[in-house]
Design a protein around this motif. Structure first.
Motif, PDB file in Angstrom:
ATOM      1  N   THR B  73       0.839  -1.201   0.000  1.00 30.94           N
ATOM      2  CA  THR B  73       0.000   0.000   0.000  1.00 30.94           C
ATOM      3  C   THR B  73       0.873   1.250   0.000  1.00 30.94           C
ATOM      4  O   THR B  73       0.636   2.198  -0.754  1.00 30.94           O
ATOM      5  CB  THR B  73      -0.908   0.020   1.242  1.00 30.94           C
ATOM      6  OG1 THR B  73      -1.565  -1.223   1.336  1.00 30.94           O
ATOM      7  CG2 THR B  73      -1.905   1.144   1.169  1.00 30.94           C
ATOM      8  N   ASN B  76       2.383   1.842  -3.230  1.00 31.39           N
ATOM      9  CA  ASN B  76       1.384   1.931  -4.294  1.00 31.39           C
ATOM     10  C   ASN B  76       1.548   0.796  -5.312  1.00 31.39           C
ATOM     11  O   ASN B  76       1.443   0.998  -6.506  1.00 31.39           O
ATOM     12  CB  ASN B  76       1.466   3.294  -4.988  1.00 31.39           C
ATOM     13  CG  ASN B  76       0.141   3.670  -5.631  1.00 31.39           C
ATOM     14  OD1 ASN B  76      -0.811   2.902  -5.574  1.00 31.39           O
ATOM     15  ND2 ASN B  76       0.078   4.830  -6.242  1.00 31.39           N
ATOM     16  N   LYS B  87      -7.180   1.914  -3.364  1.00 34.28           N
ATOM     17  CA  LYS B  87      -6.295   2.625  -4.292  1.00 34.28           C
ATOM     18  C   LYS B  87      -6.106   4.070  -3.858  1.00 34.28           C
ATOM     19  O   LYS B  87      -5.008   4.628  -3.947  1.00 34.28           O
ATOM     20  CB  LYS B  87      -6.883   2.568  -5.711  1.00 34.28           C
ATOM     21  CG  LYS B  87      -6.521   1.280  -6.426  1.00 34.28           C
ATOM     22  CD  LYS B  87      -7.104   1.260  -7.818  1.00 34.28           C
ATOM     23  CE  LYS B  87      -6.833  -0.100  -8.458  1.00 34.28           C
ATOM     24  NZ  LYS B  87      -7.821  -0.405  -9.491  1.00 34.28           N
ATOM     25  N   ALA B  90      -3.784   4.136  -0.946  1.00 39.42           N
ATOM     26  CA  ALA B  90      -2.420   3.866  -1.379  1.00 39.42           C
ATOM     27  C   ALA B  90      -1.814   5.088  -2.058  1.00 39.42           C
ATOM     28  O   ALA B  90      -0.650   5.433  -1.836  1.00 39.42           O
ATOM     29  CB  ALA B  90      -2.400   2.673  -2.328  1.00 39.42           C
ATOM     30  N   LYS B  91      -2.640   5.774  -2.865  1.00 37.50           N
ATOM     31  CA  LYS B  91      -2.135   6.941  -3.579  1.00 37.50           C
ATOM     32  C   LYS B  91      -1.767   8.053  -2.593  1.00 37.50           C
ATOM     33  O   LYS B  91      -0.715   8.678  -2.683  1.00 37.50           O
ATOM     34  CB  LYS B  91      -3.194   7.436  -4.565  1.00 37.50           C
ATOM     35  CG  LYS B  91      -2.581   8.284  -5.639  1.00 37.50           C
ATOM     36  CD  LYS B  91      -3.496   8.518  -6.801  1.00 37.50           C
ATOM     37  CE  LYS B  91      -2.820   9.525  -7.701  1.00 37.50           C
ATOM     38  NZ  LYS B  91      -3.634  10.693  -7.956  1.00 37.50           N
ATOM     39  N   SER B  94       1.450   6.939  -0.669  1.00 34.03           N
ATOM     40  CA  SER B  94       2.675   6.846  -1.457  1.00 34.03           C
ATOM     41  C   SER B  94       3.125   8.213  -1.949  1.00 34.03           C
ATOM     42  O   SER B  94       4.319   8.452  -2.113  1.00 34.03           O
ATOM     43  CB  SER B  94       2.479   5.898  -2.632  1.00 34.03           C
ATOM     44  OG  SER B  94       1.462   6.391  -3.462  1.00 34.03           O
ATOM     45  N   SER B  95       2.166   9.149  -2.157  1.00 29.44           N
ATOM     46  CA  SER B  95       2.612  10.468  -2.625  1.00 29.44           C
ATOM     47  C   SER B  95       3.160  11.292  -1.462  1.00 29.44           C
ATOM     48  O   SER B  95       4.063  12.103  -1.654  1.00 29.44           O
ATOM     49  CB  SER B  95       1.477  11.214  -3.319  1.00 29.44           C
ATOM     50  OG  SER B  95       0.462  11.484  -2.395  1.00 29.44           O
TER      51      SER B  95
END
Lengths: 341, 309
Positions: B73, B76, B87, B90-91, B94-95
């Protein structure tokens, strides 16, 4: 008569190398520290936000100290600053007292030759560990462990054990302050302990032996020998901790729920940061930030000069005094000699 | 009744007292060690659990099996069967917490500041100890006097100055000032004074060695212990520095580990408790590993710093 070579050796001076070796420090320090400090001083006499280029004299100081500036909301700014100053002292005091007591106790125990303590090295390593962890991560860790609802570890554990409602460790104004004090103590007691230990180990061991032979108990040894001889290092710890306390930023700034910062934990460092770190130059209040910085600088300078006085190289000063006295005596002698001749 | 039966064998009594005291102290120390270790342990344990599971019962004391999925996760790297919510989560993570980028940026900053700090501080300390010049003692007094000035005091001017130089979102304002570290100079000068014989400099001069070469090839190797200790402290301090880095680095690509942690902390929605813990674990992992490897040096270094001449 001296030979040519001898004369040349006499004229070699290494002084210029000394300047060359210390030049990088002074150049960089002036560029990145002294000038920003002077610039902060200048900014403290200039306006805020859109008015940032105008010269306003002592307006920022009167706003912050007395709430009587020309800008709107001046009284509120002053109130905010004094609240921040009060918070800073409360948070500092609340972590320094338990920290120094705990560290002193541990330092005495760890240096006591009579106590057989297995794993002393392990304890030292573990107790110092919090000090090297990123403060931002420590704040995040505690927020995630002590979150306000039943979805966080500590409240969930307590509620599993039968507590009815979650405790607001983060949102409550009083409990959150206590938490920040606890975190600061958690971070720093190992460091203070090791400093005090090295201070105690510097005390002449024959003093402890003599006290032991004379039948002194450990309380007497502590109050009559350890504490008085530890005084210089205690003062040093006190002042560095005070100056460090004025800079307290990471933990109070990051210890909050979600995106909303907790005003109850605002320290002076956070106040300064908020004022200058707001978007563009037109949105930020560099004037207030500058004035608050200079006030803190004044407090630090007073505290710093105390440590400087305590940290002097005593041998060197004694030597200098002796040299001066000798010079004086010599001069007096010459004068006398001159008179008798 | 004899004295003996009343008070017991004096020697036994003494021995018993010491054993009692030692045991009590041991228990207190054990408790404190637990207070230091348990938060870290719970952190690591919780980063191996799934968010749903943590929401149901966050009171976990043993490792779970979801470290891999939490890592996925965070990176991503979700499978095709992931839901839109997953999703989105995760986005978001990760960002904000780009592990590789964060480690790299923090490493660049902490590594280069460490090298600059120890090298130039050793150089300044050498200049102040070896050479006799007119401004030597004023220079040293200045260094001691400015040692205590907190960064916060000049930060408003510093940031405004960096804006005007166009150095925001640049590593230069974070790295170059490391050349001037008054506290490190103070430490190194005391070290040189106690364990660097000046005759060596004379000897190397007679052998025809230049001044700068003497410093590089003779003084620096002799100062290795002091340099090692200060290098460790400089690295840790710069790796952990949130305040200055947060003022200067506004660009996503340049953020360092402490800034990333603060970003994750400020999330309001789409929380994933497991990944939250994982982010914090990853942020402290390198420094804790380095600490346990070098702990002997570090503790000795702190103790040295405490001894004032």
């Amino acid at each position: 008569m001296a030979s040519a070579a001898q004369r040349r050796i006499k004229s070699i001076s290494y002084a210029k190398y000394g300047y060359m070796f210390i030049a990088p420090f002074f150049l960089v320090y002036c560029f990145f520290q002294i000038w920003p400090l002077i610039y902060t001083f200048i900014l403290s006499f200039k306006g805020n936000q859109a008015n940032n280029a105008a010269w306003v004299g002592f307006d920022n100081y009167s706003t912050i100290l007395f709430g009587q500036g020309m800008a709107q909301g001046s009284a509120a700014t002053s109130a905010e600053f004094f609240k921040a100053l009060g918070n800073t002292f409360i948070l500092w005091f609340g972590n320094f007292i338990p920290q120094i007591l705990l560290s002193l106790l541990l330092a005495v125990w760890f240096t006591d030759a009579k106590v057989k303590l297995p794993g002393k090295g392990f304890f030292k390593v573990v107790m110092y560990m919090p000090n090297i962890i990123t403060a931002a991560s420590v704040a995040a860790l505690y927020v995630n462990l002590f979150g306000d609802s039943k979805y966080y570890f500590v409240n969930a554990t307590l509620m599993n054990m039968g507590m009815a409602d979650p405790i607001h460790f983060v949102a409550d104004p009083v409990i959150s302050k206590i938490m920040v004090m606890f975190i600061q103590t958690w971070l720093w007691f190992g460091n203070t302990m090791i400093m005090l230990m090295s201070g105690i180990m510097g005390i002449n061991p024959s003093l402890f032996e003599a006290a032991d032979i004379d039948g002194a108990n450990s309380r007497q040894v502590f109050f009559k020998i350890t504490l008085p001889l530890l005084q210089p290092i205690m003062v040093y710890t006190l002042v560095t901790s005070m100056i460090g306390g004025l800079q307290m930023f990471d933990i109070p700034y990051l210890y909050h729920n979600g995106a909303n910062f907790s005003k109850e934990l605002e320290t002076v460092a956070v106040f300064i940061y908020f004022n200058f770190n707001k978007g563009t130059v037109e949105q930020a209040s560099y004037g207030y930030a500058g004035a608050a910085s200079i006030i803190i600088f004044a407090i630090t300078a007073i505290l710093g000069s105390i440590t400087f006085y305590m940290n002097r190289d005593k041998d060197e000063i004694a030597q200098k005094k002796q040299r001066k006295r000798a010079e004086k005596q010599y001069k007096a002698k010459m004068k006398k000699g001159g008179l008798t001749l | 009744m004899s004295m003996k039966s009343q008070y017991g064998e004096p020697k036994d009594n003494y021995h018993f007292k010491i054993v009692l005291k030692s045991t009590l102290i041991f228990i207190v120390c054990l408790l404190l060690a637990l207070i230091c270790l348990v938060p870290i342990y719970i952190l690591v344990v919780n980063s191996t659990h799934e968010s749903m599971d943590l929401a149901r019962d966050p009171s976990k004391f043993w490792f779970g099996t979801h470290l891999g999925s939490n890592l996925k996760t965070l990176m991503n790297h979700l499978g095709d069967d992931a839901t839109t919510v997953m999703k989105r989560v995760a986005k978001q993570y990760s960002s904000a917490f780009n592990v590789g980028q964060g480690y790299l940026n923090s490493l660049i900053i902490a590594g280069s500041t460490t090298i600059l700090t120890v090298f130039f501080s050793a150089m300044t300390a050498y200049g102040l100890t070896v050479y006799d010049f007119k401004l030597r003692s004023p220079a040293y007094t200045f260094i001691i006097a400015v040692m205590m000035i907190p960064v916060q005091v000049s930060s408003a001017g510093f940031v405004r100055f960096m804006y005007s130089l166009g150095l925001i979102n640049n590593f230069i304002p974070l790295i170059v000032p490391a050349i001037a570290a008054p506290a490190v100079i103070f430490f190194m000068r005391s070290y040189m004074k106690s364990s660097f014989p000046l005759d060596i400099v004379e000897a190397s001069r007679i052998d025809g060695c230049g001044e700068f070469r003497t410093f590089l090839t003779i003084a620096i190797p002799m100062m290795k212990p002091a340099i090692a200790v200060q290098a460790i402290f400089a690295f840790v301090a710069n790796w952990n520095n949130y305040y200055t880095q947060n003022m200067i680095l506004k660009n996503e690509k340049m953020t360092t580990i402490p800034i990333m942690v603060s970003k994750v902390l400020s999330f309001d929605k789409n929380l994933d408790y497991g990944v939250n813990y994982l982010c914090i674990t990853l942020s402290i992992l390198p420094i804790v590993i380095v600490y346990f490897i070098l702990s002997k040096f570090i503790i000795a270094g702190v103790a040295l710093g405490g001894v004032k001449e």
